[in-house]
Design an enzyme around this catalytic site. Structure first.
Site, PDB file in Angstrom:
ATOM      1  N   THR A   1       0.858  -1.189   0.000  1.00 58.22           N
ATOM      2  CA  THR A   1       0.000   0.000   0.000  1.00 58.22           C
ATOM      3  C   THR A   1       0.892   1.237   0.000  1.00 58.22           C
ATOM      4  OG1 THR A   1      -0.193   0.145   2.426  1.00 58.22           O
ATOM      5  CG2 THR A   1      -1.784  -1.251   1.268  1.00 58.22           C
ATOM      6  N   GLY A   2       0.430   2.266  -0.689  1.00 52.15           N
ATOM      7  CA  GLY A   2       1.240   3.473  -0.807  1.00 52.15           C
ATOM      8  C   GLY A   2       2.507   3.222  -1.609  1.00 52.15           C
TER       9      GLY A   2
ATOM     10  N   ASN B   1       3.478   4.143  -4.586  1.00 53.22           N
ATOM     11  CA  ASN B   1       3.932   5.063  -5.617  1.00 53.22           C
ATOM     12  C   ASN B   1       4.985   6.060  -5.159  1.00 53.22           C
ATOM     13  OD1 ASN B   1       1.183   6.094  -4.454  1.00 53.22           O
ATOM     14  ND2 ASN B   1       2.299   7.942  -5.058  1.00 53.22           N
ATOM     15  N   SER B   2       5.244   6.143  -3.845  1.00 49.35           N
ATOM     16  CA  SER B   2       6.219   7.134  -3.387  1.00 49.35           C
ATOM     17  C   SER B   2       6.894   6.679  -2.105  1.00 49.35           C
ATOM     18  CB  SER B   2       5.546   8.504  -3.145  1.00 49.35           C
ATOM     19  OG  SER B   2       4.623   8.415  -2.061  1.00 49.35           O
TER      20      SER B   2
ATOM     21  N   TYR C   1      -1.414  11.102  15.705  1.00 49.01           N
ATOM     22  CA  TYR C   1      -0.484  10.282  14.934  1.00 49.01           C
ATOM     23  C   TYR C   1       0.127   9.193  15.814  1.00 49.01           C
ATOM     24  CZ  TYR C   1       3.527   8.921  12.061  1.00 49.01           C
ATOM     25  OH  TYR C   1       4.449   8.203  11.344  1.00 49.01           O
TER      26      TYR C   1
END
Length: 312
Positions: free
Chosen positions: A20-21, A23-24, A176
């Site tokens: 997941t995630g 692309n960067s 967070y």
């Protein structure tokens, strides 16, 4: 101290990995390393345009890379369910589920279902995704692993069961830290339940240390703070290790044959913020099994995602 690097990874040929995630940042670097080792990687991205750009970049370096880009919005339970339905229809195996995507220290906002975004994306989204993909993880012939990305900030975290969505009081760093503690509690509780079920699936938590990615910039940019954005860029340049090195703990947790399940993996260098990956101790609160069970039940209720696993 460990001297492990991705060069020590065994061949991943014939394996299917979901990041997941992808692309960067760390997700991109992990995807690149998995693909270079021969795995087929499903790149689960909120933006398929950025995902396709990342895919082309990896293919330019590794022309034989086997990659599939698919849209997944962890801030929307309907998107998660649709993604999982697609995956189960397309694939009959999943060797590594890398729960990597996340948001950090952003102004308060809500997901499609009204969850506070950091708790909703970082924890609840991955909790639901793992539940929906558990059947394919369990039917995979080889041992499979769920690797959940946390943060050293989890040590500051507390689970506020009276205000999980931070509706009464919101502080971006407190929210967070709560979400990152939830990641470790989830990883450990999942492993306990898998062991009780006798499943050939293991669950591991990891953290990247201090790695230079766009994650640190999203909060200041969302607040419109040019000064804080510049300060974060300067801190990344001076103190952080690269995103490539930040991906090492995830790769180690996903592929090292010495992993039994239930570990917490991170950099072993200066202040556990950089360096080669190895096993570490997570916070005392992360080992609170009562809190883990309570969080598990709350997460099932909130996401309407259930696990066919016995209580540990």
């Amino acid at each position: 101290m460990s001297d492990w690097t991705p060069a020590d990874m065994s061949s991943q040929a014939g394996k299917t990995v979901l990041v997941t995630g992808a692309n960067s940042g760390i997700g991109f670097e992990a995807t690149t390393a998995f693909a270079a080792a021969g795995a087929h990687v499903v790149m689960a991205c909120r933006s398929t345009d950025r995902g396709r750009d990342a895919k082309r970049e990896i293919e330019s370096e590794y022309p034989g890379a086997s990659l599939t880009v698919r849209d997944l919005d962890l801030a929307d339970l309907n998107s998660i369910r649709a993604f999982a339905d697609w995956y189960r229809a397309e694939y009959d195996a999943l060797h590594v589920l890398a729960n990597n995507a996340g948001v950090m220290a952003i102004p308060r906002s809500e997901t499609a279902q009204g969850f506070e975004t950091q708790f909703g994306v970082n924890h609840l989204g991955h909790f639901a995704l793992t539940a929906h993909l558990l059947p394919v993880l369990r039917q995979t012939n080889d041992e499979s692993r769920v690797v959940t990305q946390s943060s050293g900030v989890h040590e500051r975290g507390r689970i506020d069961f009276d205000d999980l969505q931070s509706e009464d009081d919101y502080d971006k760093w407190t929210a967070y830290a709560q979400s990152k503690l939830a990641n470790v509690l989830f990883a450990y509780e999942l492993d306990r339940r898998l062991r009780t079920a006798g499943a050939s699936v293991t669950s591991v938590a990891c953290h990247p240390g201090y790695a230079a990615t766009n994650l640190q910039l999203r909060g200041p940019e969302a607040e419109g703070s040019r000064l804080r954005t510049l300060a974060m860029k300067a801190a990344n340049a001076v103190f952080a290790q690269s995103a490539e090195q930040g991906a090492w703990p995830l790769l180690y947790a996903a592929t090292n044959p010495d992993i039994d399940g239930g570990e917490y993996i991170g950099p072993t260098g200066l202040f556990n913020m950089r360096g080669h990956p190895g096993q570490q101790e997570s916070s005392e609160r992360s080992h609170d099994e009562n809190a883990a069970r309570r969080l598990w039940t709350a997460s099932e209720d909130l996401t309407d995602a259930s696990y066919d696993l016995p209580d540990p």
